[in-house]
Design a protein around this motif. Structure first.
Motif, mmCIF file in Angstrom:
data_model
loop_
_atom_site.group_PDB
_atom_site.id
_atom_site.type_symbol
_atom_site.label_atom_id
_atom_site.label_comp_id
_atom_site.label_asym_id
_atom_site.label_seq_id
_atom_site.Cartn_x
_atom_site.Cartn_y
_atom_site.Cartn_z
ATOM 1 N N SER A 49 0.825 -1.205 0.000
ATOM 2 C CA SER A 49 0.000 0.000 0.000
ATOM 3 C C SER A 49 0.863 1.260 0.000
ATOM 4 C CB SER A 49 -0.917 0.013 1.225
ATOM 5 O OG SER A 49 -0.167 0.168 2.408
ATOM 6 N N VAL A 50 0.250 2.310 -0.601
ATOM 7 C CA VAL A 50 0.787 3.659 -0.511
ATOM 8 C C VAL A 50 -0.283 4.490 0.175
ATOM 9 C CG1 VAL A 50 1.582 5.678 -1.787
ATOM 10 C CG2 VAL A 50 2.141 3.386 -2.609
ATOM 11 N N ASP A 51 0.046 5.092 1.302
ATOM 12 C CA ASP A 51 -0.955 5.769 2.117
ATOM 13 C C ASP A 51 -0.951 7.272 1.867
ATOM 14 O OD1 ASP A 51 -1.563 3.328 3.245
ATOM 15 O OD2 ASP A 51 -0.165 3.579 4.916
ATOM 16 N N VAL A 52 -2.173 7.806 1.740
ATOM 17 C CA VAL A 52 -2.374 9.257 1.596
ATOM 18 C C VAL A 52 -3.137 9.739 2.828
ATOM 19 C CG1 VAL A 52 -3.476 11.062 0.205
ATOM 20 C CG2 VAL A 52 -2.487 9.042 -0.929
ATOM 21 N N PRO A 53 -2.589 10.706 3.559
ATOM 22 C CA PRO A 53 -1.467 11.598 3.219
ATOM 23 C C PRO A 53 -0.129 11.169 3.810
ATOM 24 C CG PRO A 53 -2.655 12.498 5.068
ATOM 25 C CD PRO A 53 -3.352 11.230 4.721
ATOM 26 N N GLN A 54 -0.005 9.973 4.431
ATOM 27 C CA GLN A 54 1.228 9.620 5.135
ATOM 28 C C GLN A 54 2.423 9.474 4.197
ATOM 29 O OE1 GLN A 54 -1.683 8.213 5.504
ATOM 30 N NE2 GLN A 54 -2.256 8.204 7.685
ATOM 31 N N GLY A 76 -8.941 10.827 5.582
ATOM 32 C CA GLY A 76 -9.051 12.270 5.743
ATOM 33 C C GLY A 76 -9.655 12.933 4.522
ATOM 34 N N SER A 77 -9.393 14.214 4.357
ATOM 35 C CA SER A 77 -9.981 15.020 3.290
ATOM 36 C C SER A 77 -8.959 15.294 2.202
ATOM 37 C CB SER A 77 -10.502 16.341 3.850
ATOM 38 O OG SER A 77 -11.535 16.118 4.794
ATOM 39 N N GLN A 78 -9.411 15.222 0.954
ATOM 40 C CA GLN A 78 -8.572 15.496 -0.190
ATOM 41 C C GLN A 78 -9.360 16.324 -1.201
ATOM 42 O OE1 GLN A 78 -5.272 14.293 -1.375
ATOM 43 N NE2 GLN A 78 -4.992 14.186 0.843
ATOM 44 N N THR A 91 -5.153 -0.192 -7.286
ATOM 45 C CA THR A 91 -6.406 -0.042 -6.547
ATOM 46 C C THR A 91 -6.382 1.288 -5.803
ATOM 47 O OG1 THR A 91 -6.653 -2.429 -6.235
ATOM 48 C CG2 THR A 91 -7.877 -1.000 -4.737
ATOM 49 N N LEU A 92 -7.472 2.021 -5.908
ATOM 50 C CA LEU A 92 -7.660 3.226 -5.105
ATOM 51 C C LEU A 92 -8.733 2.921 -4.076
ATOM 52 C CD1 LEU A 92 -7.217 6.218 -4.461
ATOM 53 C CD2 LEU A 92 -8.885 6.778 -6.243
ATOM 54 N N ALA A 93 -8.391 3.039 -2.806
ATOM 55 C CA ALA A 93 -9.312 2.706 -1.716
ATOM 56 C C ALA A 93 -9.546 3.922 -0.836
ATOM 57 C CB ALA A 93 -8.755 1.554 -0.888
ATOM 58 N N LEU A 94 -10.811 4.312 -0.689
ATOM 59 C CA LEU A 94 -11.185 5.407 0.211
ATOM 60 C C LEU A 94 -11.678 4.800 1.514
ATOM 61 C CD1 LEU A 94 -13.136 7.735 -2.260
ATOM 62 C CD2 LEU A 94 -10.661 7.539 -1.896
ATOM 63 N N ASN A 95 -11.011 5.114 2.593
ATOM 64 C CA ASN A 95 -11.333 4.515 3.880
ATOM 65 C C ASN A 95 -12.438 5.286 4.596
ATOM 66 O OD1 ASN A 95 -9.368 2.444 3.623
ATOM 67 N ND2 ASN A 95 -7.766 3.915 4.192
ATOM 68 N N ASN A 96 -12.955 4.693 5.640
ATOM 69 C CA ASN A 96 -14.064 5.269 6.393
ATOM 70 C C ASN A 96 -13.740 6.704 6.827
ATOM 71 O OD1 ASN A 96 -16.575 5.235 7.700
ATOM 72 N ND2 ASN A 96 -15.615 4.706 9.641
ATOM 73 N N GLY A 113 -8.918 -3.301 -15.647
ATOM 74 C CA GLY A 113 -8.008 -3.935 -14.699
ATOM 75 C C GLY A 113 -7.751 -3.130 -13.450
ATOM 76 N N GLY A 114 -8.271 -1.901 -13.392
ATOM 77 C CA GLY A 114 -8.133 -1.085 -12.189
ATOM 78 C C GLY A 114 -9.276 -1.340 -11.223
ATOM 79 N N TRP A 115 -9.066 -0.952 -9.966
ATOM 80 C CA TRP A 115 -10.071 -1.173 -8.921
ATOM 81 C C TRP A 115 -10.289 0.109 -8.125
ATOM 82 C CZ3 TRP A 115 -12.707 -5.756 -7.801
ATOM 83 C CH2 TRP A 115 -12.311 -6.872 -8.559
ATOM 84 N N PHE A 116 -11.547 0.316 -7.743
ATOM 85 C CA PHE A 116 -11.887 1.439 -6.870
ATOM 86 C C PHE A 116 -12.771 0.900 -5.757
ATOM 87 C CE2 PHE A 116 -14.517 4.819 -5.293
ATOM 88 C CZ PHE A 116 -13.680 5.916 -5.227
ATOM 89 N N ASN A 117 -12.378 1.150 -4.512
ATOM 90 C CA ASN A 117 -13.162 0.714 -3.356
ATOM 91 C C ASN A 117 -13.444 1.917 -2.461
ATOM 92 O OD1 ASN A 117 -12.885 -2.008 -4.177
ATOM 93 N ND2 ASN A 117 -10.914 -2.160 -3.134
ATOM 94 N N ALA A 118 -14.671 2.017 -1.979
ATOM 95 C CA ALA A 118 -15.030 3.085 -1.042
ATOM 96 C C ALA A 118 -15.865 2.497 0.076
ATOM 97 C CB ALA A 118 -15.797 4.192 -1.760
ATOM 98 N N ASN A 119 -15.433 2.722 1.298
ATOM 99 C CA ASN A 119 -16.159 2.236 2.471
ATOM 100 C C ASN A 119 -16.334 3.394 3.451
ATOM 101 O OD1 ASN A 119 -17.306 0.801 4.546
ATOM 102 N ND2 ASN A 119 -15.390 -0.189 5.183
ATOM 103 N N GLY A 120 -17.551 3.922 3.511
ATOM 104 C CA GLY A 120 -17.807 5.026 4.422
ATOM 105 C C GLY A 120 -17.221 6.340 3.962
#
Length: 651
Positions: A49-54, A76-78, A91-96, A113-120
């Motif tokens: 994983s690559v974490d945003v904004p860390q 957080g907010s972007q 994969t781009l994942a938006l966390n709660n 072949g790309g993935w997008f996940n959003a949870n909360g």
């Protein structure tokens, strides 16, 4: 170099790439955190994983920095200030709790072949509908959403050939579509709220599964569906407060356990064979379809709707329209036995080419809570329950229907074939072909053979255009757009000024707008619809689909706003005509109006109007493509006003 955590990884000069101090094995044992880098050396790894904004300050830089196999995790907010793209393997994942705010006109695209996940998570604009463009999934892209919100875009979700799943999400305040699912997309929606969009769901040539969704207060349509097969189930949904509750064009899912109420317009079914029942057991529907200004369910343009026949199915609640609760026109039929109508006498209307069975109405409402606040429509004095002996074709047709519904499909098909191969009957020959089509839906070889045989007849054959329409439907369902366009173009060229041309124009306007995104071509077909068929439902629907009309501003019928001072019946125009003409009439106050066509001996040919009309001026199309040349009479009755005029059909 520097060590990374407890996994004995050493950071290299290449961003995100790690080398194990002890070789490949230690990192391989932690596969949930590290994956091979693909550099060709067994001991080179990168974090999963690559974490945003860390790790990266924003989503754009993280997507650029990550490799195939990595996930960009966002918390957080972007703010998104440029278009973003999720490439294959990423994969781009938006966390709660993640909040993504898009700048004007920007979009995020998930490639094959790309993935997008959003949870909360929340994806939004600045509060104005249409502020940003869309969350777009291209062919082969994948998306999964739960407990998330998408708002203030032009298209909340735009999916073309992708696989997208949403559960417990809110899709709201998007200017064009909440969800636009096209071109072999697979869409699974469970327990979502889809509200206050231009259109809630626009489904075209896709695979939609709808379960437990609240689809409400969308301006144009709750659901607008084109080219959907019988393989899909829509159940336990609520459609309320929409412009049109549902438009089905060559769309034939199983629809059951739904609450469809208090929409400006009801369910319109054109060129379709849907089932408003469960797909097994007692085949009961348990749909509540109530409360609208126009018919709650209207079948038109060569449709057959199943809502209950004899002792099977039924248990739908259908009542509360300001007009007849149910209507069938242009060679269509509705099986509607064993349903609840709010009164002992179902308020239904079928024109001279169509039929409705509404026998054995239920005495109590099987769907509690379906009551309307408005009053029921006034009695029409005519119920299409009874089966009138209209000749040999009618006898054969109803025998075939009864036989097929009892399970003897082979015998039913043989009876229908007798009608199809016999002397042409204006009403029952097209209906027989439509019934044969429905009975053969699970046998595509037999279906193709039957349609091809009729297609090989001369173009002057009266039944041939109906076969061409069915071939166009099948081509669209198979995503064979080349043949679909060819068949519809043939209908336009060979059968002008008929309902065959009308349906072809509508399908091609939709195709070029939705699939080809060719607005110029789509507008050419729409312009022809306005010229030749200005007052037809499909012309209105095409205008809505192209963004020219707004369903929320439509009246019950198309009529002039200047109230006429007196009753009048104008000369048909053109007259003489071949094969279609228009009849214009005016009424100075709300009246029950009948407009009928007779042969020269006074035999009734067709009811063009048979309902309450608001004060205004109306223009009604009369298609005589299946009638012989000669003199015909048309007569209006409205209140105490009666007038009769002549028109001449020349072929």
């Amino acid at each position: 170099m520097s060590y990374s955590g407890n996994h004995s990884a050493i950071t290299t000069a290449t961003p995100n790439v790690y080398i194990s101090k002890w070789g490949a094995l230690p990192l391989a044992l932690h596969a949930e955190n590290y994956v091979p880098s693909g550099y060709g050396l067994p001991n080179k790894y990168y974090r999963r994983s690559v974490d945003v904004p860390q790790d990266q300050s924003n989503i754009a830089s993280a997507l650029n920095a990550c490799f195939s196999g990595q996930t960009v995790n966002v918390t957080g907010s972007q703010t998104v200030t440029s278009d973003l793209s999720v490439l294959s393997g990423k994969t781009l994942a938006l966390n709660n709790g993640a909040i993504i705010t898009f700048s004007p006109g920007k979009k995020l695209t998930v490639q094959s072949g790309g993935w997008f996940n959003a949870n909360g998570a929340t994806l939004k604009g600045n509060g104005s509908p249409g502020y940003w463009h869309s969350l777009t999934f291209n062919s082969g892209g994948n998306g999964s959403f739960s407990n998330s919100t998408i708002r203030e875009a032009q298209y909340g979700i735009y999916s073309s050939g992708a696989t997208v799943t949403l559960s417990n999400c809110t899709i709201t305040n998007n200017s064009l579509y909440g969800i636009n699912s096209l071109s072999s997309s697979t869409l699974t929606l469970s327990d979502n709220t889809i509200s206050n969009n231009g259109t809630g769901l626009n489904l075209s040539s896709s695979s939609p599964w709808l379960d437990g969704n609240n689809i409400s207060n969308n301006t144009n349509y709750g659901i607008n569906a084109n080219n959907i097969s019988t393989s899909f189930y829509w159940h336990d949904n609520t459609l309320q407060g929409n412009g049109y509750a549902m438009l089905l064009n060559n769309a034939s899912p199983y629809i059951y356990n739904n609450f469809i109420s208090d929409n400006a317009h009801g369910v319109v079914i054109t060129s379709s064979v849907p089932n408003f029942v469960q797909p097994s057991g007692q085949w009961r529907g348990y749909n509540a379809i109530t409360c609208a200004a126009t018919p709650l369910l209207k079948a038109q343009n060569y449709s057959t709707v199943y809502m209950g026949y004899d002792f099977d199915g039924g248990y739908n609640s259908i009542f509360g329209s300001d007009l007849p609760d149910m209507e069938a026109v242009n060679h269509s039929g509705i099986y509607a036995d064993n349903n609840y109508w709010g009164s002992p006498n179902p308020q239904v209307y079928a024109d001279g080419t169509s039929w409705i069975l509404s026998r054995t109405p239920l005495g109590s409402d099987p769907n509690p809570g379906s009551e309307c606040s408005g009053s029921l429509a006034a009695s029409l004095g005519k119920n299409s329950n009874s089966l009138i002996n209209e000749g040999d074709a009618a006898v054969l047709y109803w025998e075939a229907i009864a036989t097929g519904r009892k399970g003897d499909l082979q015998k039913a098909k043989e009876l229908l074939q007798l009608i199809i191969e016999g002397k042409y009957d204006q009403k029952y020959s097209p209906l027989a072909l439509l019934a044969l089509y429905k009975f053969n839906l699970n046998n595509k070889t037999a279906l193709s053979s039957s349609l091809t045989k009729i297609y090989s007849r001369t173009k002057e054959d009266a039944l041939r255009p109906f076969a061409v329409r069915l071939l166009a439907r099948e081509s669209a369902l198979a995503n064979n757009y080349k043949d679909m366009v060819a068949y519809n173009t043939e209908l336009i060229n060979n059968y002008p000024n008929t309902v065959n041309e009308l349906t072809a124009l509508y399908d091609l306007a939709n195709y070029y707008f939705e699939c080809e995104q060719d607005l110029v071509k789509a507008n050419e077909y729409y312009s022809r619809m306005k010229e030749a068929f200005p007052d037809e439902d499909l012309t209105v629907f095409a205008g809505i689909n192209l963004g020219i009309l707004n369903a929320g501003n439509l009246k019950k019928e198309t009529f002039t706003e200047n109230i006429p001072e007196r009753y009048s019946l104008s000369d048909a125009y053109p007259n003489p005509f071949n094969p279609a003409t228009r009849i214009k009439f005016s009424i100075p106050k709300d009246e029950f109006v009948t407009l009928k066509v007779y042969d020269i001996l006074g035999g009734e040919i067709l009811k063009l109007v048979n309902e309450v009309k608001a004060a205004g001026t109306y223009s009604i199309s009369f298609d005589a493509s299946n009638l012989p040349s000669g003199i015909y009479l048309y007569q209006i009755k409205a209140g105490g006003f009666t007038q009769t005029k002549k028109m001449i059909l020349t072929k």
